[in-house]
Scaffold this active site. Structure first.
Site, mmCIF file in Angstrom:
data_model
loop_
_atom_site.group_PDB
_atom_site.id
_atom_site.type_symbol
_atom_site.label_atom_id
_atom_site.label_comp_id
_atom_site.label_asym_id
_atom_site.label_seq_id
_atom_site.Cartn_x
_atom_site.Cartn_y
_atom_site.Cartn_z
ATOM 1 N N ASN A 1 -5.304 -18.172 11.284
ATOM 2 C CA ASN A 1 -6.864 -18.727 10.914
ATOM 3 C C ASN A 1 -8.052 -17.797 11.768
ATOM 4 O O ASN A 1 -7.965 -18.189 12.973
ATOM 5 C CB ASN A 1 -6.880 -19.805 10.392
ATOM 6 C CG ASN A 1 -6.411 -21.165 11.257
ATOM 7 O OD1 ASN A 1 -5.384 -20.397 12.237
ATOM 8 N ND2 ASN A 1 -7.509 -21.669 11.567
ATOM 9 N N GLU B 1 -11.668 -18.550 12.041
ATOM 10 C CA GLU B 1 -12.982 -19.574 11.368
ATOM 11 C C GLU B 1 -14.641 -18.443 12.196
ATOM 12 O O GLU B 1 -14.608 -17.789 12.544
ATOM 13 C CB GLU B 1 -12.998 -21.026 11.994
ATOM 14 C CG GLU B 1 -11.390 -20.738 11.036
ATOM 15 C CD GLU B 1 -11.724 -22.728 12.122
ATOM 16 O OE1 GLU B 1 -11.180 -23.257 11.398
ATOM 17 O OE2 GLU B 1 -12.420 -23.624 12.351
ATOM 18 N N CYS C 1 -8.405 -17.920 6.033
ATOM 19 C CA CYS C 1 -6.618 -18.270 6.483
ATOM 20 C C CYS C 1 -5.522 -17.596 6.936
ATOM 21 O O CYS C 1 -5.708 -16.256 6.383
ATOM 22 C CB CYS C 1 -5.959 -19.053 5.325
ATOM 23 S SG CYS C 1 -8.227 -20.426 4.359
ATOM 24 N N GLU D 1 -2.573 -16.815 5.937
ATOM 25 C CA GLU D 1 -1.907 -16.235 4.994
ATOM 26 C C GLU D 1 -2.882 -14.977 4.654
ATOM 27 O O GLU D 1 -2.160 -14.302 4.483
ATOM 28 C CB GLU D 1 -1.495 -17.266 3.984
ATOM 29 C CG GLU D 1 -0.443 -18.547 4.528
ATOM 30 C CD GLU D 1 -1.978 -19.326 4.611
ATOM 31 O OE1 GLU D 1 -0.977 -20.434 4.795
ATOM 32 O OE2 GLU D 1 -2.132 -19.451 5.377
ATOM 33 N N CYS E 1 -4.853 -19.253 -0.725
ATOM 34 C CA CYS E 1 -3.806 -18.309 -0.348
ATOM 35 C C CYS E 1 -2.392 -18.062 -0.923
ATOM 36 O O CYS E 1 -1.659 -17.406 -1.496
ATOM 37 C CB CYS E 1 -3.060 -19.407 1.203
ATOM 38 S SG CYS E 1 -4.223 -19.009 2.267
#
Length: 160
Positions: free
Chosen positions: A62, A64, A73, A75, A115
């Site tokens: 991830n 941010e 994210c 994934e 995701c």
């Protein structure tokens, strides 16, 4: 009116040592990716590792951003990287691991809704199920055989 029931089948492993060696390796890659996550706002680190049909492993974590919707994210970082760099390969499986700086995460953490939708897109595109393994920082691991087990009424291009 009809009433129908949908069920989800999944396997619970008590720990990483119960996985076969290939899946253990994939989960270890997800754990390593998790440790490199950039999560200064949530302090919630996630790593993902994708196994392709050519045996390449693509990882993501991830990322941010102070402008919260701009982050991604783990994934989606991993699946978009696989799609960009290996567009003609099939995704066989994804391993996901999550941890928090605030508390020990010792139960499985599945992919968020966005995701799930992104994984669904690739599963539909390749017309092949993607096995998903997910865990916290330690402890049990859940395995589903397809994203459809997590998102049974998914949206896809057939509706467009």
């Amino acid at each position: 009116m009809k009433t129908k029931k949908t069920t989800t089948e999944y396997i619970i492993y008590e720990g990483i040592e119960e996985l076969d060696s290939s899946t253990q390796n994939l989960m270890k890659e997800a754990i390593n990716a998790r440790k490199k996550a950039y999560a200064p706002y949530s302090n919630f680190n996630v790593g993902a590792a994708i196994l392709l049909d050519n045996n390449k492993i693509v990882t993501g974590n991830n990322q941010e951003n102070a402008a919260f919707p701009s982050g991604l994210c783990a994934e989606r970082v991993a699946i978009y990287s696989a799609g960009a760099n290996y567009p003609n390969n099939t995704i066989k499986s994804i391993a996901i691991s999550a941890s928090s700086i605030k508390q020990k995460i010792n139960k499985p953490v599945g992919p968020c809704g966005a995701c799930r939708q992104s994984i669904s897109e690739y599963e539909n595109k390749q017309n092949y199920p993607i096995e998903i393994y997910f865990m916290g920082e330690e402890g049990q691991i859940v395995k589903v055989n397809s994203l459809k087990d997590l998102l049974p009424f998914g949206f896809n291009s057939s509706f467009l």
